[in-house]
Scaffold this motif. Sequence first.
Motif, PDB file in Angstrom:
ATOM      1  N   ILE A  44      -4.766  -4.057  -0.254  1.00 38.46           N
ATOM      2  CA  ILE A  44      -6.124  -4.482   0.628  1.00 38.46           C
ATOM      3  C   ILE A  44      -7.499  -3.694  -0.019  1.00 38.46           C
ATOM      4  O   ILE A  44      -8.509  -3.690   0.294  1.00 38.46           O
ATOM      5  CB  ILE A  44      -5.076  -3.661   1.914  1.00 38.46           C
ATOM      6  CG1 ILE A  44      -3.935  -4.771   1.807  1.00 38.46           C
ATOM      7  CG2 ILE A  44      -6.501  -4.284   2.984  1.00 38.46           C
ATOM      8  CD1 ILE A  44      -3.141  -4.946   3.386  1.00 38.46           C
ATOM      9  N   LEU A  45      -6.851  -2.035   0.346  1.00 41.95           N
ATOM     10  CA  LEU A  45      -7.901  -0.923  -0.195  1.00 41.95           C
ATOM     11  C   LEU A  45      -8.725  -0.922  -1.390  1.00 41.95           C
ATOM     12  O   LEU A  45      -9.776  -0.790  -1.533  1.00 41.95           O
ATOM     13  CB  LEU A  45      -7.543   0.683   0.101  1.00 41.95           C
ATOM     14  CG  LEU A  45      -6.778   0.335   1.621  1.00 41.95           C
ATOM     15  CD1 LEU A  45      -5.711   2.031   1.889  1.00 41.95           C
ATOM     16  CD2 LEU A  45      -7.566   0.520   2.448  1.00 41.95           C
ATOM     17  N   THR A  58       0.709  -1.014   0.003  1.00 41.29           N
ATOM     18  CA  THR A  58       0.076  -0.104   0.169  1.00 41.29           C
ATOM     19  C   THR A  58       0.415   1.053  -0.229  1.00 41.29           C
ATOM     20  O   THR A  58       1.871   1.187   0.892  1.00 41.29           O
ATOM     21  CB  THR A  58      -1.025  -0.119   1.483  1.00 41.29           C
ATOM     22  OG1 THR A  58      -1.382  -0.811   0.740  1.00 41.29           O
ATOM     23  CG2 THR A  58      -2.085   1.187   1.162  1.00 41.29           C
ATOM     24  N   ASN A  97     -10.190  -2.859  -3.012  1.00 46.55           N
ATOM     25  CA  ASN A  97     -11.620  -3.215  -4.040  1.00 46.55           C
ATOM     26  C   ASN A  97     -13.009  -2.367  -3.101  1.00 46.55           C
ATOM     27  O   ASN A  97     -13.662  -2.756  -3.039  1.00 46.55           O
ATOM     28  CB  ASN A  97     -11.975  -4.863  -3.690  1.00 46.55           C
ATOM     29  CG  ASN A  97     -10.514  -5.539  -4.302  1.00 46.55           C
ATOM     30  OD1 ASN A  97     -10.750  -4.765  -6.076  1.00 46.55           O
ATOM     31  ND2 ASN A  97     -10.490  -6.615  -4.598  1.00 46.55           N
ATOM     32  N   LEU A  98     -12.544  -2.143  -2.389  1.00 46.90           N
ATOM     33  CA  LEU A  98     -13.818  -0.665  -0.933  1.00 46.90           C
ATOM     34  C   LEU A  98     -14.131   0.052  -1.528  1.00 46.90           C
ATOM     35  O   LEU A  98     -13.607   0.849  -2.697  1.00 46.90           O
ATOM     36  CB  LEU A  98     -12.830  -0.605   0.369  1.00 46.90           C
ATOM     37  CG  LEU A  98     -12.759  -2.100   0.319  1.00 46.90           C
ATOM     38  CD1 LEU A  98     -11.453  -1.517   2.003  1.00 46.90           C
ATOM     39  CD2 LEU A  98     -12.909  -2.672   0.828  1.00 46.90           C
ATOM     40  N   ASP A 124      -4.314  -5.746   7.452  1.00 50.54           N
ATOM     41  CA  ASP A 124      -5.709  -5.968   8.162  1.00 50.54           C
ATOM     42  C   ASP A 124      -6.353  -4.612   7.507  1.00 50.54           C
ATOM     43  O   ASP A 124      -6.001  -3.395   7.610  1.00 50.54           O
ATOM     44  CB  ASP A 124      -6.206  -6.253   9.520  1.00 50.54           C
ATOM     45  CG  ASP A 124      -6.160  -4.688  10.237  1.00 50.54           C
ATOM     46  OD1 ASP A 124      -6.856  -4.347  11.004  1.00 50.54           O
ATOM     47  OD2 ASP A 124      -4.034  -4.418  10.282  1.00 50.54           O
ATOM     48  N   VAL A 125      -7.711  -4.936   6.919  1.00 44.25           N
ATOM     49  CA  VAL A 125      -8.333  -3.994   6.074  1.00 44.25           C
ATOM     50  C   VAL A 125      -9.513  -2.811   7.203  1.00 44.25           C
ATOM     51  O   VAL A 125      -8.593  -1.737   6.449  1.00 44.25           O
ATOM     52  CB  VAL A 125      -9.815  -4.818   6.065  1.00 44.25           C
ATOM     53  CG1 VAL A 125     -10.680  -3.336   4.931  1.00 44.25           C
ATOM     54  CG2 VAL A 125      -9.044  -5.195   4.630  1.00 44.25           C
ATOM     55  N   SER A 147      -2.538  -0.382  -3.514  1.00 44.81           N
ATOM     56  CA  SER A 147      -3.462  -0.887  -2.735  1.00 44.81           C
ATOM     57  C   SER A 147      -3.828  -2.030  -3.171  1.00 44.81           C
ATOM     58  O   SER A 147      -4.896  -2.550  -3.555  1.00 44.81           O
ATOM     59  CB  SER A 147      -4.178  -0.281  -1.614  1.00 44.81           C
ATOM     60  OG  SER A 147      -4.450  -1.106  -0.372  1.00 44.81           O
ATOM     61  N   CYS A 162      -5.803  -0.272   7.884  1.00 45.56           N
ATOM     62  CA  CYS A 162      -5.551   0.490   6.807  1.00 45.56           C
ATOM     63  C   CYS A 162      -6.396   1.440   5.843  1.00 45.56           C
ATOM     64  O   CYS A 162      -6.036   2.419   6.073  1.00 45.56           O
ATOM     65  CB  CYS A 162      -5.543  -0.907   5.964  1.00 45.56           C
ATOM     66  SG  CYS A 162      -3.972  -0.130   3.883  1.00 45.56           S
ATOM     67  N   THR A 163      -7.542   1.328   6.243  1.00 43.84           N
ATOM     68  CA  THR A 163      -8.684   1.785   5.962  1.00 43.84           C
ATOM     69  C   THR A 163      -8.546   2.871   6.941  1.00 43.84           C
ATOM     70  O   THR A 163      -8.881   4.077   6.824  1.00 43.84           O
ATOM     71  CB  THR A 163     -10.369   1.110   6.371  1.00 43.84           C
ATOM     72  OG1 THR A 163     -10.381   0.362   5.061  1.00 43.84           O
ATOM     73  CG2 THR A 163     -11.209   2.190   5.778  1.00 43.84           C
TER      74      THR A 163
END
Lengths: 477, 389
Positions: B350-351, B272, B353-354, B321-322, B348, B325-326
């Motif tokens: 992790i992020l 990220t 797809n959010l 973890d989401v 990222s 990171c969020t």
Amino acid sequence: MEMPQPNLEVLRKKLEIVTALLEVLPREAVIDNPAETKAYECDALTAYRCPPMIAVLPSTTQQVSEVLKICYHHEVPVVPRGSGTSLAGGALPTVDSVILGVAKMNKVLETDYENRVIKVQSGRTNLSVSGAVEEENFFYAPDPSSQLACAIAGNIAMNSGGAHCLKYGVTTNNLLGVKMVMMDGEIVEIGGSYLDSSGLDILGVICGSEGQLGVVTEATLRILPKPEGARPVMIAFNSNEVAGTCVADIIKAGVLPVAIEFMDRPIIEICEKFAKAGYPECEALLIVEVEGSETEIQDQMDRISSIAKRHSPIELRQSQSEAESAAIWLGRKSAFGAVGQVSDYMCLDGTIPVSALPQVLRRIEGLSKKYGLKVGNVFHAGDGNMHPLIMYDANKDGDLALCEAMGAEVLRLCVEVGGCLTGEHGVGIEKRDLMEDQYSLNDLEVQMSVKDVFDPKWLLNPAKVFPLSASENRRLG
Amino acid sequence: MSGTLYPIDESDLSDAVSGAIGPLQILGGGTRPIGRIIKAQKLSTEMLKGIVTYEPGALTMVAKSGTPIAEIQTELAAENQRLAFEPMDYRGLLDTNGAPTLGGVVAANVSGPRRIQVGAARDFTLGLSFVDGNGQLLKNGGRVMKNVTGYDLVKLMAGSWGTLGVLSEVALKVLPASETQTTLEIHVTSWEQAVGCMSAALRTPFDVSGAATQCDKYGKIGVLVRVEGFEASVVYRIEQLKAKLFEFGNITELPDPWLEVKNLNSWKPLNTVWRISVRPTDALKILELMRLLQKDRGFQCQLDWGGGLIWIGLNVEQANDVASCTQVHESLQALVATLGGHGNLIKSKILSNLDITHFQPLPRAVSIITKTLRQKFDPRGILNPQRMS
Ligand SMILES: Cc1cc2nc3c(=O)[nH]c(=O)nc-3n(C[C@H](O)[C@H](O)[C@H](O)COP(=O)(O)OP(=O)(O)OC[C@H]3O[C@@H](n4cnc5c(N)ncnc54)[C@H](O)[C@@H]3O)c2cc1C
């Protein structure tokens, strides 16, 4: 010069508008008496004059906002004004307009040497911005010759340049942020003391929008440490063509001087008579300025001299002292004033690719013969920004019209060789009707649609920049 | 959805846009998949390529938008000139293939370390042609160094990420390459010192053309200060700088480190990465926030532009973890909103797809202006929709 028909409804409501303005401004900041509004009848393009209906001089952003709300409500055209030194008629009023002058707003709001920025109110003069940071050995780089008088507000509106912009860029390259009031009174902040804002580069389009998108009240500017020293080399040639080639060679050699100024014979002669700078008799004169420490300056001057010598100059003078530098610059700096002493003149501002310089100078000479008007050329050669000064007699019937016609031909020539109508003075009213020579109607349409976003009623400086016929539907609503 | 469209000239491009029935994803070399990317018909400018004119004596070049940057750099190098704004190549960092194009560089306003001295891509773009959302071919600016004829849409288009139009041709200002460069590394012991040291270097008249940091594998901070120009002048200025900066720490001279500073190739493994631009001294506030959020998990950081550009990166251990990171993402953008500037998510695992704001959200008034501008340039909203959100 054709200006739009005044809005009679607005003229009829003058008293009502003045009354409303007096509710948000002190008495002395509202000028409505014709004897006094006359002071705002023109900018430095003095051939065109028209007093405004009212002039206002607010002292705060909030007052600017209140004024604009009133004008918006009554649908009064507003012409923003800094110091009125525009050479394009950018600050020329119409009879039904309110001149909104920012001259009273001239404070320094913040100096931040660690981050190399200064925040000022927009009415502050260009030179006094440098003045404010001088004690810490900093300066504000864009330096129009009018810098003693012109305001940052006008510099932003015109995206002004100066002799040193070959190295440091013009206003847009040194502007980081503005506070601006939109025509409906809304205050917006765009950019700030950082290099990249989020989103689109809206600041980039505000700079150079000639007072048509909003009234800028504050500016955040990049300041730079002053160089240790600067000195010019003066090089005289027997032909414009050779001088032009020498400019290209200097640039290609990788020396990047801070300024390369060019003067041709008519200008050299006039300046010499006026300022007695000690210029040699020649066809073309270059002033090339370099910066740095003593040894760096000497090194660069030697490089430039050795390039110049390949072109057999008739004289080459490396300045070795402050006094010599001042003498070399004296003539150049007094050029406009000197020409003004001998004649009325119109100063053009087209830019051309540097490679086209000799060809364009030759063709301007041809036009000068054709129209019977004397022309002198003094300009920023490093970036191809020409300033042909066409001399005419304002008291002679038809001479101004002749001069305008010749000016238009010269500017079309600039466009034809791959250049543009204006390099630093702006379009204003002066070049408005030539815009179609450079741009298609569609190209102009998309520019006008940007104004629609900021000023949907087309009240801010409406009769400028675009040909009246192209903007008509929008202006008439 | 059919295959990628490859218009071969401007009129073809114009037809492709006007004939589009849904959203388009505009691509150059496709090396910078940054921002929100929605499913759409792909349109590539790769076939619009070639240098149109190059005049070394006038410091200008005109090229089609799909021209690879590498080709431009080769042409320039032959005349001892360069793209002074040092465009970053994202392929290492983002693990992408393809050839970065001129259009992509301008559309993303990509610049490198030298920006503090000479400006950004937007400052070197003299003119351009583009096709708007209706398929109209338009032009603005020209090919000369100074031009104030009409509104400066060149700046507006530069950095608009293809959301206002598809660039077809660009005129550039180029500059002479420098004869030589020298870089100092000042070994400082804190980020406060690093920012102070860069600021001190940039306050000198010695024309510093790069001021950045580089951390070694133990986290020790080196401040990099670059000077370029003619040999004798570089030697002189380096000596002066050494005398000014020694109070910040030990100084050594380094072999040219700027490719890594510019491209962040070694950050490829990080999962990220954010790119943040604020007032240089505010960099410390960003770092303080990161320390608070990450605690002993740590994070990577590189400062450029004297502190005005901050790269923040997290590796798998630092961001696994989401939720955390969020939180970092939202806190960074919230802080930047109060400081001014931008904080964009660059990549990222992790992020991405959010439903988050990849680009720094805009203040209300600016957001309204932006939306209205987009409606003018692209009334159907088909050009890279939502890319900058
Ligand atoms: C002798 C002389 C030499 C010159 N030399 C140069 C030169 O070297 N380089 C150069 O670039 N120019 C030069 N100029 C032109 C002129 O000085 C510049 O255009 C200058 O920037 C104008 O500033 P001003 O404050 O006088 O603006 P004004 O003339 O008052 O206004 C200029 C434009 O700015 C708009 N404006 C003013 N204030 C605001 C505001 N607050 N918000 C929004 N819009 C506003 C006006 O509506 C108008 O369109 C010269 C002029 C003269 C007379």
